[in-house]
Enzyme design. Sequence first.
Site, short mmCIF file in Angstrom:
data_model
loop_
_atom_site.label_atom_id
_atom_site.label_comp_id
_atom_site.label_asym_id
_atom_site.label_seq_id
_atom_site.Cartn_x
_atom_site.Cartn_y
_atom_site.Cartn_z
N SER A 1 -1.10 -10.33 -0.68
CA SER A 1 -0.02 -11.32 -0.65
C SER A 1 0.72 -11.52 -1.97
CB SER A 1 -0.60 -12.67 -0.22
OG SER A 1 0.31 -13.70 -0.53
N THR B 1 1.60 -16.97 7.36
CA THR B 1 2.14 -15.63 7.58
C THR B 1 1.55 -15.01 8.85
OG1 THR B 1 2.68 -13.55 6.48
CG2 THR B 1 0.46 -14.41 6.10
N LYS C 1 2.50 -17.59 12.75
CA LYS C 1 3.71 -18.41 12.59
C LYS C 1 4.07 -19.20 13.84
CE LYS C 1 5.83 -15.70 8.90
NZ LYS C 1 7.05 -15.03 8.40
N ASP D 1 11.65 -19.25 6.07
CA ASP D 1 12.13 -17.88 6.26
C ASP D 1 13.63 -17.88 6.53
OD1 ASP D 1 9.80 -16.41 5.91
OD2 ASP D 1 9.23 -16.49 8.02
N GLY E 1 12.40 -5.73 16.23
CA GLY E 1 11.20 -6.56 16.30
C GLY E 1 11.51 -7.91 16.90
N TYR F 1 8.64 -6.31 1.66
CA TYR F 1 8.83 -6.29 0.20
C TYR F 1 7.80 -5.43 -0.51
CZ TYR F 1 4.93 -9.52 0.26
OH TYR F 1 3.70 -10.08 0.47
#
Length: 243
Positions: A17, A63, A67, A103, A126, A204
């Site tokens: 993370s 996460t 969620k 988000d 997605g 990321y």
Amino acid sequence: METKRQFGLIGKNISYSFSKKYFEEKFNKLFLTNNSYQLFHLDSVDEFQNLIQKNQLLGLNVTIPYKTEIIPYLDELSDEAEKIGAVNCILFKNGKKKGFNTDAFGFEKTLLIHKKNHHQSALILGDGGAAKAVKYVLEKHKIPYKTVSRKGELNFENITEKEVSDHLLIIQTTPVGTFPNIEETLKFPFEAISKQHLIIDLIYNPEYTEFIKKASKQKAKTVNGYYMLEQQAEKAWEIWNFQ
């Protein structure tokens, strides 16, 4: 003696993370020696109740894969979390657990920096919690979209080059290609991507996914999820401290 202020992240397999490093660096910069940030791996969302009984928490990030699953365990939701149907930030205050979605804030910031006038319609790849936040932002800005998912009417088996060339904004919201599985990528008609396209991949880590690399070869403008992540983290910090 200073009161300890405890924050953390809940999810599955979260040792990689970003959040722990990010917040610990923030605490150091602000000389907040009484603040701590921990990673809480939960095998099931049912473990949430036990976790909060054992820890005096002020705030949590949430996460994958919790969620949406976390929502029944909360006392209330912010407006945007309710509309989106996903939570990635929890505030513990006055004995209540309130869910937020930062988000959406992070994605909106990213989108508005990079979007050009010709990015009039979108494909969302997605259909999980992150995709819900993306849909909320696109609807807010009146950008029509289609969702491509594994089992949807439009899926990774039947998506055509025409669909790709007709939608110049593409947002990749799946975890496919995330560290450590960095060689993986979605089945996708990359040859239909052009220099007119804006590709936003919410991953990321790694910095450049296989999806971004393939889109870049087609001369598209590509953006990863790092700025979005920073912005959603800053929004969470604001919620925990000033709500």
